[in-house]
Design a protein around this motif. Structure first.
Motif, mmCIF file in Angstrom:
data_model
loop_
_atom_site.group_PDB
_atom_site.id
_atom_site.type_symbol
_atom_site.label_atom_id
_atom_site.label_comp_id
_atom_site.label_asym_id
_atom_site.label_seq_id
_atom_site.Cartn_x
_atom_site.Cartn_y
_atom_site.Cartn_z
ATOM 1 N N ASP A 16 0.829 -1.208 0.000
ATOM 2 C CA ASP A 16 0.000 0.000 0.000
ATOM 3 C C ASP A 16 0.859 1.251 0.000
ATOM 4 O O ASP A 16 2.088 1.192 0.121
ATOM 5 N N SER A 17 0.192 2.383 -0.098
ATOM 6 C CA SER A 17 0.853 3.687 -0.069
ATOM 7 C C SER A 17 0.277 4.544 1.053
ATOM 8 O O SER A 17 -0.876 4.353 1.466
ATOM 9 N N LEU A 18 1.079 5.481 1.513
ATOM 10 C CA LEU A 18 0.648 6.473 2.489
ATOM 11 C C LEU A 18 1.330 7.783 2.157
ATOM 12 O O LEU A 18 2.446 7.787 1.623
ATOM 13 N N ARG A 19 0.655 8.888 2.491
ATOM 14 C CA ARG A 19 1.284 10.191 2.388
ATOM 15 C C ARG A 19 1.259 10.854 3.749
ATOM 16 O O ARG A 19 0.190 11.108 4.307
ATOM 17 N N LEU A 20 2.430 11.145 4.265
ATOM 18 C CA LEU A 20 2.563 11.845 5.529
ATOM 19 C C LEU A 20 2.664 13.342 5.283
ATOM 20 O O LEU A 20 3.200 13.775 4.258
ATOM 21 N N SER A 21 2.156 14.118 6.238
ATOM 22 C CA SER A 21 2.217 15.579 6.152
ATOM 23 C C SER A 21 2.885 16.127 7.404
ATOM 24 O O SER A 21 2.765 15.558 8.488
ATOM 25 N N CYS A 22 3.554 17.246 7.229
ATOM 26 C CA CYS A 22 4.180 17.956 8.346
ATOM 27 C C CYS A 22 3.904 19.438 8.171
ATOM 28 O O CYS A 22 4.397 20.054 7.214
ATOM 29 N N VAL A 23 3.129 19.994 9.079
ATOM 30 C CA VAL A 23 2.813 21.421 9.031
ATOM 31 C C VAL A 23 3.742 22.155 9.977
ATOM 32 O O VAL A 23 3.822 21.816 11.167
ATOM 33 N N ALA A 24 4.441 23.160 9.450
ATOM 34 C CA ALA A 24 5.405 23.929 10.233
ATOM 35 C C ALA A 24 4.817 25.295 10.578
ATOM 36 O O ALA A 24 4.217 25.956 9.725
ATOM 37 N N SER A 25 5.033 25.737 11.799
ATOM 38 C CA SER A 25 4.524 27.040 12.227
ATOM 39 C C SER A 25 5.407 27.601 13.327
ATOM 40 O O SER A 25 6.228 26.897 13.920
ATOM 41 N N GLY A 26 5.242 28.883 13.600
ATOM 42 C CA GLY A 26 5.913 29.512 14.732
ATOM 43 C C GLY A 26 7.165 30.288 14.407
ATOM 44 O O GLY A 26 7.670 31.020 15.258
ATOM 45 N N ARG A 27 7.683 30.124 13.202
ATOM 46 C CA ARG A 27 8.852 30.906 12.781
ATOM 47 C C ARG A 27 8.976 30.763 11.272
ATOM 48 O O ARG A 27 8.273 29.983 10.642
ATOM 49 N N TYR A 80 5.664 17.009 2.712
ATOM 50 C CA TYR A 80 5.019 15.716 2.560
ATOM 51 C C TYR A 80 6.051 14.607 2.377
ATOM 52 O O TYR A 80 7.170 14.854 1.919
ATOM 53 N N LEU A 81 5.634 13.407 2.707
ATOM 54 C CA LEU A 81 6.423 12.222 2.395
ATOM 55 C C LEU A 81 5.475 11.197 1.790
ATOM 56 O O LEU A 81 4.625 10.646 2.500
ATOM 57 N N GLN A 82 5.609 10.998 0.498
ATOM 58 C CA GLN A 82 4.815 9.986 -0.197
ATOM 59 C C GLN A 82 5.568 8.662 -0.127
ATOM 60 O O GLN A 82 6.720 8.589 -0.561
ATOM 61 N N MET A 83 4.901 7.658 0.418
ATOM 62 C CA MET A 83 5.530 6.346 0.599
ATOM 63 C C MET A 83 4.744 5.309 -0.195
ATOM 64 O O MET A 83 3.558 5.115 0.061
ATOM 65 N N ASN A 84 5.404 4.693 -1.155
ATOM 66 C CA ASN A 84 4.763 3.695 -2.003
ATOM 67 C C ASN A 84 5.365 2.306 -1.761
ATOM 68 O O ASN A 84 6.464 2.195 -1.225
ATOM 69 N N SER A 85 4.625 1.304 -2.178
ATOM 70 C CA SER A 85 5.097 -0.090 -2.058
ATOM 71 C C SER A 85 5.639 -0.371 -0.660
ATOM 72 O O SER A 85 6.752 -0.875 -0.491
ATOM 73 N N LEU A 86 4.843 -0.028 0.323
ATOM 74 C CA LEU A 86 5.299 -0.145 1.706
ATOM 75 C C LEU A 86 5.571 -1.595 2.083
ATOM 76 O O LEU A 86 4.904 -2.524 1.595
ATOM 77 N N LYS A 87 6.575 -1.756 2.945
ATOM 78 C CA LYS A 87 7.002 -3.074 3.412
ATOM 79 C C LYS A 87 6.892 -3.131 4.939
ATOM 80 O O LYS A 87 6.947 -2.086 5.599
ATOM 81 N N PRO A 88 6.773 -4.317 5.499
ATOM 82 C CA PRO A 88 6.708 -4.408 6.971
ATOM 83 C C PRO A 88 7.903 -3.737 7.650
ATOM 84 O O PRO A 88 7.742 -3.171 8.738
ATOM 85 N N GLU A 89 9.063 -3.757 7.016
ATOM 86 C CA GLU A 89 10.233 -3.117 7.622
ATOM 87 C C GLU A 89 10.179 -1.598 7.593
ATOM 88 O O GLU A 89 11.049 -0.934 8.167
ATOM 89 N N ASP A 90 9.171 -1.024 6.951
ATOM 90 C CA ASP A 90 8.959 0.422 6.994
ATOM 91 C C ASP A 90 8.193 0.835 8.251
ATOM 92 O O ASP A 90 8.003 2.028 8.503
ATOM 93 N N THR A 91 7.745 -0.137 9.025
ATOM 94 C CA THR A 91 7.023 0.163 10.263
ATOM 95 C C THR A 91 7.919 0.942 11.215
ATOM 96 O O THR A 91 9.023 0.511 11.555
ATOM 97 N N ALA A 92 7.426 2.103 11.634
ATOM 98 C CA ALA A 92 8.210 2.997 12.489
ATOM 99 C C ALA A 92 7.363 4.210 12.838
ATOM 100 O O ALA A 92 6.288 4.432 12.261
#
Length: 122
Positions: A16-27, A80-92
């Motif tokens: 599967d795939s996932l897309r992570l997001s990181c919103v930066a603020s404060g400076r 963003y971090l787009q992660m494709n073809s995820l593997k069990p070793e990507d668990t973290a």
């Protein structure tokens, strides 16, 4: 108050795939490098990918090239971090971090978020 807030993690199946997001603020982060790191249980936090708000420069851990893609939306102060073809070793837990230097060394980073859990089942 500086904040980096990650989101988008979850439980997925291998391939599967996932897309992570990181919103930066404060400076202003315009001169900062933004990176993703990850930490699996019992392991040290390891570098995943890096980008900068200025320009299109990116970098990746060799083992993740071709599967993971880092990008940004400067208007939304989001990385963003787009992660494709995820593997069990990507668990973290995946962390977004900000620092003044282009480095893979985590101790050089000044700011980081609380992380988002990614679990990949086989």
């Amino acid at each position: 108050q500086v904040q980096l807030v990650e989101s988008g993690g979850g439980l997925v199946q291998a391939g599967d795939s996932l897309r992570l997001s990181c919103v930066a603020s404060g400076r202003t982060f315009s001169n900062y490098f933004m990176s993703w790191f990850r930490q699996a249980p019992g392991n040290e936090r390891e570098f995943v990918a890096i980008t900068t708000w200025n320009g299109g420069s990116t970098g990746y851990a060799d083992s993740l090239k071709g599967r993971f893609t880092i990008s940004k939306d400067t208007a939304k102060n989001t990385v963003y971090l787009q992660m494709n073809s995820l593997k069990p070793e990507d668990t973290a837990v995946y962390y977004c971090e900000a620092g003044r230097y282009k480095t893979y060394v985590r101790s050089a980073y000044e700011y980081w978020g609380q992380g988002t859990q990614v679990t990949v089942s086989s």
